[in-house]
Design a protein around this motif. Sequence first.
Motif, PDB file in Angstrom:
ATOM      1  N   ALA A 252      66.845  25.595  37.013  1.00 52.18           N
ATOM      2  CA  ALA A 252      66.013  25.977  35.774  1.00 52.18           C
ATOM      3  C   ALA A 252      66.627  27.939  37.031  1.00 52.18           C
ATOM      4  N   VAL A 253      66.403  28.453  37.380  1.00 53.31           N
ATOM      5  CA  VAL A 253      66.708  29.828  37.456  1.00 53.31           C
ATOM      6  C   VAL A 253      67.436  30.178  37.320  1.00 53.31           C
ATOM      7  N   LYS A 254      68.623  29.064  37.520  1.00 46.48           N
ATOM      8  CA  LYS A 254      70.468  29.174  36.997  1.00 46.48           C
ATOM      9  C   LYS A 254      70.508  29.578  36.124  1.00 46.48           C
ATOM     10  N   GLU A 255      69.221  28.536  35.060  1.00 44.42           N
ATOM     11  CA  GLU A 255      70.189  28.710  33.971  1.00 44.42           C
ATOM     12  C   GLU A 255      68.999  29.427  32.928  1.00 44.42           C
ATOM     13  N   ARG A 256      68.329  29.885  33.480  1.00 43.40           N
ATOM     14  CA  ARG A 256      68.089  30.989  32.885  1.00 43.40           C
ATOM     15  C   ARG A 256      69.076  32.619  33.162  1.00 43.40           C
ATOM     16  N   ILE A 257      69.224  32.337  33.939  1.00 47.08           N
ATOM     17  CA  ILE A 257      70.223  33.858  34.557  1.00 47.08           C
ATOM     18  C   ILE A 257      71.177  33.424  33.823  1.00 47.08           C
TER      19      ILE A 257
ATOM     20  N   GLU B  32      70.721  21.168  44.751  1.00 51.84           N
ATOM     21  CA  GLU B  32      70.242  21.529  44.278  1.00 51.84           C
ATOM     22  C   GLU B  32      71.134  22.805  43.240  1.00 51.84           C
ATOM     23  N   GLY B  33      71.560  22.705  43.846  1.00 54.10           N
ATOM     24  CA  GLY B  33      72.596  24.129  43.559  1.00 54.10           C
ATOM     25  C   GLY B  33      72.672  24.987  43.990  1.00 54.10           C
ATOM     26  N   ALA B  34      71.799  25.405  45.334  1.00 52.27           N
ATOM     27  CA  ALA B  34      71.590  26.886  45.613  1.00 52.27           C
ATOM     28  C   ALA B  34      73.084  27.539  46.125  1.00 52.27           C
ATOM     29  N   ASP B  35      72.828  28.875  45.905  1.00 58.72           N
ATOM     30  CA  ASP B  35      74.554  28.838  46.563  1.00 58.72           C
ATOM     31  C   ASP B  35      74.245  29.481  48.219  1.00 58.72           C
TER      32      ASP B  35
ATOM     33  N   VAL C 149      63.645  23.773  26.081  1.00 57.75           N
ATOM     34  CA  VAL C 149      64.650  23.837  26.984  1.00 57.75           C
ATOM     35  C   VAL C 149      64.807  25.070  28.202  1.00 57.75           C
ATOM     36  N   GLY C 150      65.489  24.823  29.603  1.00 56.69           N
ATOM     37  CA  GLY C 150      65.794  25.356  30.539  1.00 56.69           C
ATOM     38  C   GLY C 150      64.559  25.635  31.481  1.00 56.69           C
ATOM     39  N   GLN C 151      63.616  25.560  30.670  1.00 61.80           N
ATOM     40  CA  GLN C 151      62.014  25.720  31.709  1.00 61.80           C
ATOM     41  C   GLN C 151      61.746  24.059  32.536  1.00 61.80           C
ATOM     42  N   THR C 152      62.427  23.197  32.184  1.00 64.83           N
ATOM     43  CA  THR C 152      62.202  21.909  32.365  1.00 64.83           C
ATOM     44  C   THR C 152      63.426  20.964  33.519  1.00 64.83           C
ATOM     45  N   THR C 153      64.377  21.489  33.783  1.00 61.65           N
ATOM     46  CA  THR C 153      65.984  22.175  32.749  1.00 61.65           C
ATOM     47  C   THR C 153      65.743  21.135  34.422  1.00 61.65           C
ATOM     48  N   ARG C 154      66.960  19.539  34.660  1.00 63.85           N
ATOM     49  CA  ARG C 154      66.884  19.133  36.578  1.00 63.85           C
ATOM     50  C   ARG C 154      68.659  19.158  36.075  1.00 63.85           C
ATOM     51  N   THR C 155      68.750  20.189  35.469  1.00 58.47           N
ATOM     52  CA  THR C 155      70.653  19.755  35.197  1.00 58.47           C
ATOM     53  C   THR C 155      70.973  21.296  36.362  1.00 58.47           C
ATOM     54  N   VAL C 156      72.038  20.634  37.960  1.00 59.14           N
ATOM     55  CA  VAL C 156      71.997  21.338  38.429  1.00 59.14           C
ATOM     56  C   VAL C 156      73.517  21.639  38.133  1.00 59.14           C
ATOM     57  N   ILE C 157      73.263  23.395  38.108  1.00 62.71           N
ATOM     58  CA  ILE C 157      74.679  24.037  38.478  1.00 62.71           C
ATOM     59  C   ILE C 157      75.765  24.818  39.338  1.00 62.71           C
ATOM     60  N   SER C 158      76.059  23.813  40.327  1.00 63.55           N
ATOM     61  CA  SER C 158      76.395  23.523  41.706  1.00 63.55           C
ATOM     62  C   SER C 158      77.283  25.121  41.749  1.00 63.55           C
TER      63      SER C 158
ATOM     64  N   THR D 298      74.795  35.951  33.561  1.00 64.31           N
ATOM     65  CA  THR D 298      74.690  36.569  33.043  1.00 64.31           C
ATOM     66  C   THR D 298      75.601  36.284  31.164  1.00 64.31           C
ATOM     67  N   ARG D 299      75.363  36.370  30.586  1.00 64.12           N
ATOM     68  CA  ARG D 299      75.956  36.605  29.037  1.00 64.12           C
ATOM     69  C   ARG D 299      77.213  37.444  29.007  1.00 64.12           C
ATOM     70  N   ASP D 300      76.918  38.949  29.717  1.00 62.87           N
ATOM     71  CA  ASP D 300      77.817  39.962  29.482  1.00 62.87           C
ATOM     72  C   ASP D 300      78.568  39.786  30.626  1.00 62.87           C
ATOM     73  N   GLY D 301      78.043  38.765  31.865  1.00 66.73           N
ATOM     74  CA  GLY D 301      78.969  39.015  32.997  1.00 66.73           C
ATOM     75  C   GLY D 301      79.123  39.691  34.113  1.00 66.73           C
ATOM     76  N   VAL D 302      77.150  39.884  34.255  1.00 69.00           N
ATOM     77  CA  VAL D 302      76.495  40.119  35.525  1.00 69.00           C
ATOM     78  C   VAL D 302      76.437  38.728  36.573  1.00 69.00           C
ATOM     79  N   ALA D 303      77.175  39.411  37.797  1.00 70.85           N
ATOM     80  CA  ALA D 303      76.772  38.275  38.521  1.00 70.85           C
ATOM     81  C   ALA D 303      75.293  37.874  39.522  1.00 70.85           C
ATOM     82  N   VAL D 304      74.692  36.494  40.038  1.00 72.16           N
ATOM     83  CA  VAL D 304      73.202  36.197  39.898  1.00 72.16           C
ATOM     84  C   VAL D 304      72.846  35.918  41.360  1.00 72.16           C
ATOM     85  N   GLN D 305      73.175  35.823  41.914  1.00 72.95           N
ATOM     86  CA  GLN D 305      72.732  34.707  43.239  1.00 72.95           C
ATOM     87  C   GLN D 305      71.896  34.424  43.107  1.00 72.95           C
ATOM     88  N   VAL D 306      71.740  33.090  43.298  1.00 74.16           N
ATOM     89  CA  VAL D 306      70.710  32.172  42.704  1.00 74.16           C
ATOM     90  C   VAL D 306      70.312  31.330  44.461  1.00 74.16           C
TER      91      VAL D 306
END
Lengths: 91, 558
Positions: free
Chosen positions: B518-523, B283-286, B245-254, B259-267
């Motif tokens: 995948a990177v967004k999902e991991r973050i 692909e949902g890039a910021d 899960v997550g390593q091959t995800t293709r679900t786009v997060i637009s 992070t789970r503790d609320g730190v914003a990370v731009q992809v």
Amino acid sequence: MSAIRTAIIADPLGLHARPAAEFVTRARTYESDLTIASGDNSGNCKSLISILKLGIVVGTEVTITATGPDEAAAIAELGSFLEIVHGDDAP
Amino acid sequence: MIVSGIPVSGGTAVGRLVVIGVLKPVDALSSHIIASADEQLTRLLAAVAASRDEIASIAADTRQRMGNEPAAIIEAQLLVLDDPEWWDQIRDDVRNGAEPTAAVWEVTEGVAEALSSLDDPYLRERSADVLDVGQRVIGHLEGRSRTSALQGQTGNVIVAAHELTPTDTLDLDLDVVRGIVTEAGARTSHAAILARQLGIPAVVGAVGILKAASPGVVVVLDGDAGTCEIDPQPRDLDRARAKSVGQTTRTVISHAVTTRDGVAVQVLANASSVADVTRAVAEGADGIGLYRTEFLFMRSETPPDEQAQTEHYMAVAEAASGRPVTFRTLDVGGDKPVPGLQIEAEENPFLGVRGIRLTLANRPVFDGQLRALARTAAAFPGVSVMVPMVSGLEEIDEVRGILRDVTPQGAFRFGAMVEVPSAALLIDAFASEVDFLSVGTNDLTAYVLAADRGNRHLHELYSEFHPAVLRALQLIRAGAGDTPLSVCGELAGDPRATGLLVGLGYRQLSVSGPLVPAVKERISRLNAEEAKRASLELMRARRHRDVDAVLKSMSFED
């Protein structure tokens, strides 16, 4: 008459895919017969397969021989081509 | 049953096995065999002509999607089509009565075999290009296609083949293909390079996989261990599914992720063409964190003029639809010549006149580029510009001086890439004099370790996870202070590095477009506090192998 030039391969990757293709494309613009020799083996400069089969790696000394109306220009261009580095792309 | 091979692209994937088979002459339709030699030659010529058109169009498409370098590799196949050692041989065989499919097969096999017996592993890989051409021509002779088994597939698919040809890899449907396993191949094979670009697991050199596994069977592919498990126990399957899960995800997060503790990370995404930008947005890039302008220059015989550049940059900014875009000024050197730019042959191009050094020495070209970028920035406020290969503040001063002359009205947010160790060591000084910084990890790694990533003999040494590189990243993060700082380069998209980079305090990652989901999902699964603790632990590593050991055992999530 033929024109002859030796060159030492500068590219650390040898004469690999893209530069080999470029080399062949340039060779095909000349009318002269063009051969490239490395050690005991020689190949046709206008054949990509023939060039690749020579397995030319960095530091190899090769001899280009041209026979035909544009022989001097051919060895000048092809010889110089072998003496520069054609790196791969990296971001 | 488990088949082992060489791990060439990390991650775990689970899916049904789909085999891409080799088109062999035994399948040749018997009705063809009774035709006359003349008729056969006509058939062959038609198949070669169709192949030529197809390769040319694949090359053009590749140039759009992936840039000049991969396109040139495809174009080399056109040379094979009229190569005296391939074509002349086949034509003569067919004139002498051979069946075309058999002739193409035999000559191609002979050439590929000769190439694969070479000492140099890189040249050995070129046999794949010749096989690719042969398979394409046979496909046209027989009216079939290698990748037809993939058509109509849904769900998760692991592709298996003896070897993937360069053009097979372009045919793979990224919505279903989760992993690649091949019998032949090495780290430099097309399948390996493509899998790394797409961020899907791959194992090559898995000898016996085609015999051991039948099409349709469920397999677990482990791209870190280099194994392919056929029809695993349900318990193992569940474990693998959880891991995948997550390593091959293709679900786009637009939307923007935290992070789970609320730190914003731009992809953000890296791009080289308008098509790349459009795809990255999908692909949902910021935003675009690195736009490489050199491909625009490599496409034409003379440097594009200011107007042509402005139009191109505006099209890029337009395609980003309101998202920020960071353009990098021309980044070439003696190893990457650009038509119309004076580049002397150098003994050591990687330590020579490249990047900003080269553009400062070619002022008419550089000034034109800066003017075009300033015009673009005036129309699109999200546009920033950075300069590559900076080694000292003198270069920043010089560019600022030029900017005052060519764009007196003030231009764009202006930043520097950090990839030369001197810039890393002077990071606090740079941070106070530019608007933003971006770490180019590929070159930084090469220069910190004095190791060329393309040198086969240095594979062990060149690593973005080397403790010295990690310390450089820590030093840069600390020294940059409040100046915006991103990481571009392959490390940013590496699944093993997301937690590490966030843990070190990086809040902007710019990755290859297809890796964005995948990177967004991991973050979004990370815990930034935990990642920070884990990263500090990692900084204690003294040897490269210590980093590997810690990375494997460490969780950045809980």
